[in-house]
Design a protein around this motif. Structure first.
Motif, mmCIF file in Angstrom:
data_model
loop_
_atom_site.group_PDB
_atom_site.id
_atom_site.type_symbol
_atom_site.label_atom_id
_atom_site.label_comp_id
_atom_site.label_asym_id
_atom_site.label_seq_id
_atom_site.Cartn_x
_atom_site.Cartn_y
_atom_site.Cartn_z
ATOM 1 N N LYS A 57 0.824 -1.211 0.000
ATOM 2 C CA LYS A 57 0.000 0.000 0.000
ATOM 3 C C LYS A 57 0.860 1.263 0.000
ATOM 4 C CE LYS A 57 -4.091 -1.842 0.072
ATOM 5 N NZ LYS A 57 -4.995 -1.707 -1.042
ATOM 6 N N GLU A 83 -6.528 3.522 4.132
ATOM 7 C CA GLU A 83 -6.246 2.087 4.167
ATOM 8 C C GLU A 83 -4.959 1.802 4.947
ATOM 9 O OE1 GLU A 83 -6.197 0.188 0.358
ATOM 10 O OE2 GLU A 83 -8.230 0.845 -0.137
ATOM 11 N N THR A 86 -5.615 2.129 8.637
ATOM 12 C CA THR A 86 -6.338 0.949 9.118
ATOM 13 C C THR A 86 -5.380 -0.217 9.305
ATOM 14 O OG1 THR A 86 -8.332 1.668 7.977
ATOM 15 C CG2 THR A 86 -8.226 -0.647 8.611
#
Length: 172
Positions: A57, A83, A86
């Motif tokens: 990511k 994201e 998280t």
């Protein structure tokens, strides 16, 4: 970490709703075994390896940031940052749980690991020396304590104290 995801509860409920033949004790044991297998499969498909996901990511984020500079559209960057946050929260919970598990399994036993952790914590929490206001090194525990007291006395004392009777009159 798993309990924060609603899919965990759904997986457990799905396994426990299946009916099995046999004696009650064997039914429970089979459900527990199947629950473990299903949770393992669910974890692989939903969580995977969090560290690898974070690396992936972050690379995507770097590419998206370059694209946003060229196009001016930062929607993908914001989405990837959410994201990543998280995933970082999941990773933090995972490491916290692992450290607790290690302490629970090794902490009550008289092991080298337990004693080294306790000694390390003691060293980290102990102040062996400190510089006082005159820039002199204090090593004696009484001197260190006096240095702290003096520092906070000075910090929380006003240099120009004024007593105003109007202030005191408003206090019941």
């Amino acid at each position: 970490m798993w309990l924060a995801d609603k899919g965990c509860g759904e997986t457990v409920e799905g396994v426990w709703q299946i009916s099995y033949d046999g004696v009650e004790n064997s039914k429970v044991i089979r459900k527990i075994e199947n629950c473990g297998k299903e949770l393992t499969n669910w974890s692989r498909s939903n969580f995977g390896n969090i560290r690898h996901e974070l690396v992936k990511k972050r690379k995507e984020l770097a590419r998206a940031e370059q694209q946003a500079v060229r196009s001016g559209n930062s929607f993908q960057v914001v989405h990837l940052k959410k994201e990543i946050n998280t995933l970082m929260g999941r990773e933090e919970r995972m490491w916290r749980q692992r450290s607790r598990f290690t302490y629970i399994t090794e902490g009550d036993r008289n092991t080298r690991l337990f004693h080294s952790r306790a000694t390390q914590r003691k060293r980290r929490n102990c102040i062996k020396n400190i510089r006082n206001q005159e820039d002199k090194m204090c090593t004696d525990q009484e001197q260190i304590a006096a240095t702290f007291v003096e520092f906070y006395k000075h910090l929380f004392t006003s240099s120009t104290p004024e007593m105003n009777s109007a202030d005191l009159d408003s206090i019941p």
